[in-house]
Design an enzyme around this catalytic site. Structure first.
Site, PDB file in Angstrom:
ATOM      1  N   LYS A 249      14.792  16.835 -39.122  1.00 46.64           N
ATOM      2  CA  LYS A 249      15.763  16.762 -40.213  1.00 46.64           C
ATOM      3  C   LYS A 249      15.108  17.454 -41.417  1.00 46.64           C
ATOM      4  O   LYS A 249      14.989  16.886 -42.517  1.00 46.64           O
ATOM      5  CB  LYS A 249      16.106  15.286 -40.490  1.00 46.64           C
TER       6      LYS A 249
ATOM      7  N   ASP B 198      13.253   7.604 -30.388  1.00 46.39           N
ATOM      8  CA  ASP B 198      13.689   6.250 -30.039  1.00 46.39           C
ATOM      9  C   ASP B 198      15.213   6.232 -29.923  1.00 46.39           C
ATOM     10  O   ASP B 198      15.788   5.748 -28.944  1.00 46.39           O
ATOM     11  CB  ASP B 198      13.221   5.294 -31.147  1.00 46.39           C
TER      12      ASP B 198
END
Ligand code: NAI
Length: 344
Positions: free
Chosen positions: A170, A238
């Site tokens: 990001k 995750d």
């Protein structure tokens, strides 16, 4: 004979590790399991959910397989799973996601692997309270850890015959932390001879690209077949691995390996599933697939293949399935069927 540390975990961990053990034994590999308990059950007696004897056992045997361990939410002790990965420097979390033809899903040909950095990011546990009005967690991304995980992903891609290496980040928002990860992704993929495609070039060779994590989530749902190896910081790994589990039949399926320089710990991606624990209905496939990864890691390829073929057959027939896959079989009945197919 191999000596392997076995951490049964808690919740459905107890049921799925028992099933996994029987299936591995049916494959004919001679393993002596060194069973050690971690988690809430030993907290009072040893003053820690991860007593030294657990780490000592893994350090001695080098290899462990574990069931999930419950982590209290928002309070209590820190995750035993995160602590294990940090203490043993298990820097790479490898999560292969593949469709089984026999399992109903909207997709047919998914064969991708998520490689999740396992030691830093928001999981480093650097967080504190500011009075009662704020909580602050620090997202730590280092050059060394990023280099090591991307390098691991490059080698994994080549060793397993994949073509596309995707860095997930990001960096448009977190320009410093994820920006560093993306720069290192470019440097290390180039160093490994994995170059980006030129404009208009067809993807006919091994190549690297990068995707922002939110777009990755959408593209993984739209076109999961187009991905091969995805490498990313801890938190994105995750979340996206649970998303990918949903593409191929759910959390009961997906295995993982935590790999370091000296040790390896194999476990399912799923948690202790307290809602279904103790009922004997959990799907043990994820842990059995983790055991397949473990057997390949120690060079027991024939045994791994036997178990893999038995899993394929049981799903193709579709008669003995656990309830998460629409069947009625218990954990034990599913394991019995696998053992029977392996011995045949
Ligand atoms: P979870 O993975 O335990 O459960 C999520 C959903 O998937 C539930 O509906 C559950 O019933 C289902 N599910 C999971 N595994 C399944 C299986 N083998 N067969 C059939 N259904 C299955 O995630 P949740 O509820 O967020 O976490 C529960 C506990 O597990 C928490 O304390 C968490 O911290 C811990 N956890 C531990 C992990 C580990 O030890 N590596 C990993 C993830 C969570």
């Amino acid at each position: 004979m191999y000596k392997i540390t076995l951490i049964p975990g808690d919740g459905i961990g107890l049921e799925v590790t028992a099933a996994m053990k029987r299936v591995v034994e049916a494959s004919g590999v001679d393993i002596e399991w060194e069973e050690v308990i971690a988690g809430e059950a030993v907290l009072e007696e040893y003053g820690s959910p991860l007593p030294d004897y657990v780490l000592d056992s893994i350090k001695k045997n080098k290899i462990a397989i574990k069931g999930p361990i419950t982590t209290p939410v928002g309070k209590g002790f820190r995750s035993v799973n995160v602590a294990l990965r940090k203490e043993l420097n298990l820097f790479a979390n490898v999560r292969p996601v593949k469709t089984f033809k026999g399992i109903k899903s909207r997709y047919e040909n998914i064969d991708l692997t998520i490689i999740r950095e396992n030691t830093e990011d928001l999981y480093a546990g650097i967080e504190h309270q500011i009075g009662d009005y704020a909580g602050e967690s620090i997202k730590l991304i280092t050059r060394d850890a990023s280099d090591r995980i991307v390098d691991f992903a490059c080698k994994y891609l080549k060793d397993n015959g994949y073509k596309r290496l995707t860095g997930v980040h990001k960096a448009n928002i977190m320009k410093i932390s994820d920006g560093l990860f993306l720069r290192v992704f470019d440097e290390v993929s180039k160093r490994n001879g994995i170059e980006r495609l030129a404009k208009g070039e067809a993807p006919n060779r091994v190549y690297a690209d990068d995707v922002i994590v939110d777009a990755a989530a959408m593209n993984l749902v739209l076109n999961p077949e187009k991905f091969d190896v995805l490498v990313m910081p801890n938190l994105y790994g995750d979340i996206l691995s649970d998303l990918c589990a949903g593409l191929v039949g759910g959390l009961g399926i997906i295995p993982s390996a935590n790999i370091g320089e000296d040790y390896a710990v194999f476990e399912a991606v799923h948690g202790s599933a307290p809602q279904i624990a103790g009922r004997g209905i959990a799907n043990p496939t994820a842990l059995i697939q983790s055991a397949i990864m473990m057997l390949r890691y120690i060079g027991e390829h024939e045994a791994a293949l036997k178990i893999e073929n038995a899993l394929k057959e049981v799903f193709d027939k579709g008669q003995v399935l656990t309830s998460d896959l629409g069947g009625k079989a218990s954990t034990d009945e599913f394991a019995d069927e696998l053992c029977r197919l392996i011995r045949d």
